[in-house]
Design a protein around this motif. Structure first.
Motif, short mmCIF file in Angstrom:
data_model
loop_
_atom_site.label_atom_id
_atom_site.label_comp_id
_atom_site.label_asym_id
_atom_site.label_seq_id
_atom_site.Cartn_x
_atom_site.Cartn_y
_atom_site.Cartn_z
N VAL A 42 0.82 -1.22 0.00
CA VAL A 42 0.00 0.00 0.00
C VAL A 42 0.85 1.26 0.00
O VAL A 42 0.33 2.36 -0.16
CB VAL A 42 -0.97 0.03 1.19
CG1 VAL A 42 -1.95 -1.12 1.12
CG2 VAL A 42 -0.23 0.00 2.52
N GLN A 43 2.15 1.09 0.22
CA GLN A 43 3.10 2.21 0.16
C GLN A 43 2.69 3.36 1.07
O GLN A 43 2.73 4.54 0.69
CB GLN A 43 3.26 2.69 -1.29
CG GLN A 43 3.79 1.62 -2.22
CD GLN A 43 3.99 2.10 -3.64
OE1 GLN A 43 3.44 3.11 -4.06
NE2 GLN A 43 4.80 1.39 -4.40
N LYS A 44 2.31 3.01 2.28
CA LYS A 44 1.95 4.01 3.28
C LYS A 44 2.58 3.63 4.62
O LYS A 44 2.51 2.49 5.04
CB LYS A 44 0.43 4.09 3.46
CG LYS A 44 -0.32 4.81 2.38
CD LYS A 44 -1.79 4.95 2.78
CE LYS A 44 -2.57 5.76 1.77
NZ LYS A 44 -3.98 5.96 2.21
N GLU A 45 3.15 4.62 5.29
CA GLU A 45 3.68 4.39 6.64
C GLU A 45 2.57 3.93 7.59
O GLU A 45 2.81 3.13 8.49
CB GLU A 45 4.30 5.68 7.17
CG GLU A 45 4.87 5.56 8.57
CD GLU A 45 5.35 6.89 9.12
OE1 GLU A 45 6.19 6.86 10.04
OE2 GLU A 45 4.88 7.94 8.66
N GLU A 46 1.35 4.42 7.34
CA GLU A 46 0.23 4.11 8.21
C GLU A 46 -0.10 2.62 8.25
O GLU A 46 -0.77 2.15 9.18
CB GLU A 46 -1.01 4.89 7.79
CG GLU A 46 -0.94 6.37 8.05
CD GLU A 46 -0.18 7.14 6.98
OE1 GLU A 46 -0.06 8.38 7.09
OE2 GLU A 46 0.31 6.50 6.01
N ALA A 47 0.34 1.86 7.25
CA ALA A 47 0.08 0.42 7.22
C ALA A 47 0.68 -0.28 8.44
O ALA A 47 0.20 -1.36 8.84
CB ALA A 47 0.63 -0.20 5.94
#
Length: 321
Positions: A242-247
């Motif tokens: 998902v290329q998100k730090e939030e993952a």
């Protein structure tokens, strides 16, 4: 037409007992090409009740929490009741959240199969509700949580000010939402407060039953290291997709409340097993948190010991409340 009487029986439990669908309601069934047999059985019960039942079949999403196509998203906002047997979870999508906030009640059934549907829905959901409400009442006054386990889990975090939700399987009120099969209590830990280690030893979303434990090091609310061989590599790849730090956010603490559930390799069922807890990574915006990640992955911890504000409420998987 449903020809298997077992499938018909549990579809009726879901539509009539759990959702209490009425003849004057708009009832939306969202399914996909891999789960359509279950979806069609649920819709058929809705038709026979006399509800304005609508069955929609889409291609499976590519990961948990991926949003459905726009036409489905649009119709979801205009129904009274919904149920979503799909390959991947729609529970933590923004469109599901908006529909619930608009007053629709309903359930998601990620990863369900015909046989699991038949096996897991044959339970007294009023007993499940009793257990879930008991645990919910205990957690509602808590501020700080610590979870340990024999294989090395030792993590602490705050749940102060966060809503405690009970997935009871009885979804009769406006805006009520949960899974079917049901049976958990869950809360979104306060972002940035989780520290320690989580060791998954049951199963993980998108991976199934674990052959080897997956160890996750957590610092200031985020998973910073994931170890454990092949399964850990799969988890890392799913989170990176998902290329998100939030993952990597510590998104959820869930406590299983269904005595009839057993670990089968499907999160929908595994996270409900009485005597287990699960800790999720990713999105928690749909359960009272602030993090939007586009992914939500649960990992099961067996034989947990759980403390709230220093009080032990579960010991080695055994409830003390």
């Amino acid at each position: 037409m449903v020809t298997d009487p077992r499938l018909r029986k549990v579809a009726e439990i879901a539509v009539k007992t759990c959702l209490n669908v009425k003849s004057d309601e708009v009832f939306l069934v969202i399914t996909d090409t891999e789960t359509r047999e279950v979806g069609e059985a649920l819709a058929e019960v809705g038709f026979e009740i006399g509800a304005e039942a609508v069955l929609v079949i889409m291609r499976p999403r590519t990961r948990p929490s991926e949003e459905p196509p726009k036409p489905i998203a649009e119709m979801w906002s205009h129904v009274d009741v919904f149920i979503a047997p799909t390959k991947y979870s729609l529970s933590h999508t923004q469109v599901r959240k908006r529909a619930t906030e608009a007053g629709a009640r309903g359930a998601t059934m990620p990863g369900i199969t015909k046989e699991l549907f038949i096996e897991t829905m044959s339970v007294d959901y009023y007993k499940v509700k009793e257990l879930a409400i008991k645990m919910k009442n205990v957690l509602e006054k808590a501020k700080n949580v610590r979870v340990t386990s024999p294989l090395g889990t030792d993590i602490t975090f705050s749940i102060e000010g966060r809503p405690i939700s009970a997935d009871t399987g009885i979804l009769h009120e406006r805006g009520a939402f949960g899974n079917l099969p049901a049976g958990e209590v869950y809360v979104a830990p306060v972002e940035g407060t989780a520290n320690g280690v989580v060791v998954y030893d049951g199963s993980v979303s998108g991976i199934g039953i674990l052959k080897n434990p997956v160890r996750i090091e957590v610092k200031e609310g985020f998973a910073i290291k994931i170890e454990g061989g092949e399964e850990a590599e799969k988890l890392r790849k799913m989170l990176a997709s998902v290329q998100k730090e939030e993952a990597y956010n510590i998104a959820e603490l869930g406590i299983g409340c269904n005595p009839a559930a057993r670990i089968v390799g499907l999160t929908l069922v595994d996270e409900k097993v009485f005597g287990t807890i699960h800790i999720a990574l990713g999105d928690n915006s749909t359960i009272g948190g602030r993090t939007i990640a586009g992914i939500h992955l649960d990992g099961i911890v067996n034989r947990p010991t759980v403390y709230i504000d220093g009080r032990k409420i579960i010991e080695d998987g055994r409830w003390l409340i």
